[in-house]
Enzyme design. Sequence first.
Site, PDB file in Angstrom:
ATOM      1  N   CYS A  74      11.395  27.959  11.813  1.00 16.20           N
ATOM      2  CA  CYS A  74      10.711  28.607  12.936  1.00 16.20           C
ATOM      3  C   CYS A  74      11.677  29.427  13.791  1.00 16.20           C
ATOM      4  O   CYS A  74      12.807  29.011  14.064  1.00 16.20           O
ATOM      5  CB  CYS A  74      10.028  27.543  13.795  1.00 16.20           C
ATOM      6  N   CYS A  78      12.906  25.724  20.501  1.00 20.87           N
ATOM      7  CA  CYS A  78      12.484  24.543  21.281  1.00 20.87           C
ATOM      8  C   CYS A  78      13.487  23.407  21.038  1.00 20.87           C
ATOM      9  O   CYS A  78      13.669  22.972  19.891  1.00 20.87           O
ATOM     10  CB  CYS A  78      11.087  24.109  20.866  1.00 20.87           C
ATOM     11  N   CYS A  81      12.886  20.277  18.683  1.00 17.45           N
ATOM     12  CA  CYS A  81      12.117  20.416  17.435  1.00 17.45           C
ATOM     13  C   CYS A  81      12.975  20.448  16.169  1.00 17.45           C
ATOM     14  O   CYS A  81      13.950  21.202  16.068  1.00 17.45           O
ATOM     15  CB  CYS A  81      11.255  21.671  17.497  1.00 17.45           C
ATOM     16  N   CYS A 118      -5.778  17.821  12.210  1.00 10.95           N
ATOM     17  CA  CYS A 118      -5.007  18.771  12.999  1.00 10.95           C
ATOM     18  C   CYS A 118      -3.910  19.403  12.140  1.00 10.95           C
ATOM     19  O   CYS A 118      -3.044  18.699  11.618  1.00 10.95           O
ATOM     20  CB  CYS A 118      -4.402  18.025  14.191  1.00 10.95           C
ATOM     21  N   CYS A 149      -8.637  21.055  14.127  1.00 10.10           N
ATOM     22  CA  CYS A 149      -7.702  21.448  15.183  1.00 10.10           C
ATOM     23  C   CYS A 149      -6.555  22.188  14.512  1.00 10.10           C
ATOM     24  O   CYS A 149      -6.165  21.829  13.399  1.00 10.10           O
ATOM     25  CB  CYS A 149      -7.177  20.199  15.894  1.00 10.10           C
ATOM     26  N   CYS A 209      -6.534  21.796  23.578  1.00  8.63           N
ATOM     27  CA  CYS A 209      -5.725  20.581  23.480  1.00  8.63           C
ATOM     28  C   CYS A 209      -4.342  20.964  23.992  1.00  8.63           C
ATOM     29  O   CYS A 209      -3.664  21.793  23.382  1.00  8.63           O
ATOM     30  CB  CYS A 209      -5.658  20.120  22.023  1.00  8.63           C
ATOM     31  N   ARG A 281      -4.230  11.545  24.724  1.00  7.64           N
ATOM     32  CA  ARG A 281      -3.763  11.057  23.414  1.00  7.64           C
ATOM     33  C   ARG A 281      -2.345  10.507  23.478  1.00  7.64           C
ATOM     34  O   ARG A 281      -1.406  11.206  23.885  1.00  7.64           O
ATOM     35  CB  ARG A 281      -3.839  12.171  22.359  1.00  7.64           C
TER      36      ARG A 281
END
Length: 338
Positions: A74, A78, A81, A118, A149, A209, A281
């Site tokens: 990616c 972040c 991550c 998801c 999702c 979400c 959640r």
Amino acid sequence: MSTLATLSPDALRRTVTSTPSITASGPWTVEAVEALYALPFMELVFRAQQVHRDHFDPSEIQLSTLLSIKTGGCAEDCGYCSQSAHFDTGLKAEKLMPVEEVLEAARAAKAQGASRFCMGAAWRSPKARDMERVSAMVREVKALGLETCMTLGMLDADQAASLKDAGLDYYNHNLDTAPEYYGKVVGTRTYQDRLDTLQNVRSAGINVCSGGILGMGETRAHRAGLIAQLANLDPCPESVPINNLVPIPGTPLEGVAPIDPFEFVRTIAVARITMPRSYVRLSAGREQMDEALQVLCFMAGANSMFYGDHLLTTSNPRTGRDRSLLERLDMRVEGHEG
Ligand code: SAM
Ligand code: DTB
Ligand code: SF4
């Protein structure tokens, strides 16, 4: 005890005098959220459970299963991550999965008892050429009788509209932390980028979400800032994932001290009180929690969790273990009889 801490949530709301600098018109000030945090633990959890019971069956839980449909490589940085190309985490990057493989995983998730599937991709945002395949995934997973999702990074208004057309029920896009701490964790996009995507998702008519990660070295004020941001979205997210950082070797956050477990529970309680009708959640990090701590989170108002042996690139408690936990608690799974 401070004066604010003795006020009811409604009275706290009325103490609003200023709004956070970026965004939203909602009624929760960071100070009011901090005052909830400052309540004695037992008082806070009791109030959260009361709010929970006003809107939900306390013995029911919603289960979502995750699948990484495009892993690693990616472009974003972040700091938490495993999938960022900026850090050497040893993860092997993979291309976007074929639709049929996704369907196989979705069928298995349904057979195990999940009600929502998801699908997550390690993208800054989807490319035009990806939209057809991810739309097919949505259509076909939905046809299996599962809620859908997706979490694919930033979306523009057209991309959100295409996903809505395909039948997408929820889009996950986390604010992750308070606006003033965000730049310490992510450098390749801004908080406003996140808010813009959430707006595009909302405008397309897809359920939102959005939640965050705790244990990234943030302060309680930052946690309160995140909750205020989420609660002040208008309307607030239907689903609010609260993740406990899973430390990933090779990332900048690998060595951060874990959050105090009771502070984690407090955050669940504060999310429940400020977003009474949302599903809260209990998300990443359950493997690092014992069962009693997870049950405290349910008492504090968590009524959803990720279910399945894997999250995206890390592991989750085994399904058999989770089923046995829910059985011992006499908890029912939403969307399933018996
Ligand atoms: N690339 C998309 C994005 O960032 O929006 C979707 C996938 S991303 C992995 C989804 C969310 O997973 C992040 O926003 C973050 O909240 C959470 N997450 C990622 N790594 C994590 C970790 N190590 N521990 C806890 N939560 C994590
Ligand atoms: C969310 O808030 N947590 C999920 C989901 N939304 C996409 C992801 C958790 C990822 C945990 C680290 C990993 O497995 O890579
Ligand atoms: Fe990419 Fe999402 Fe990981 Fe950030 S959290 S590096 S956007 S996959």
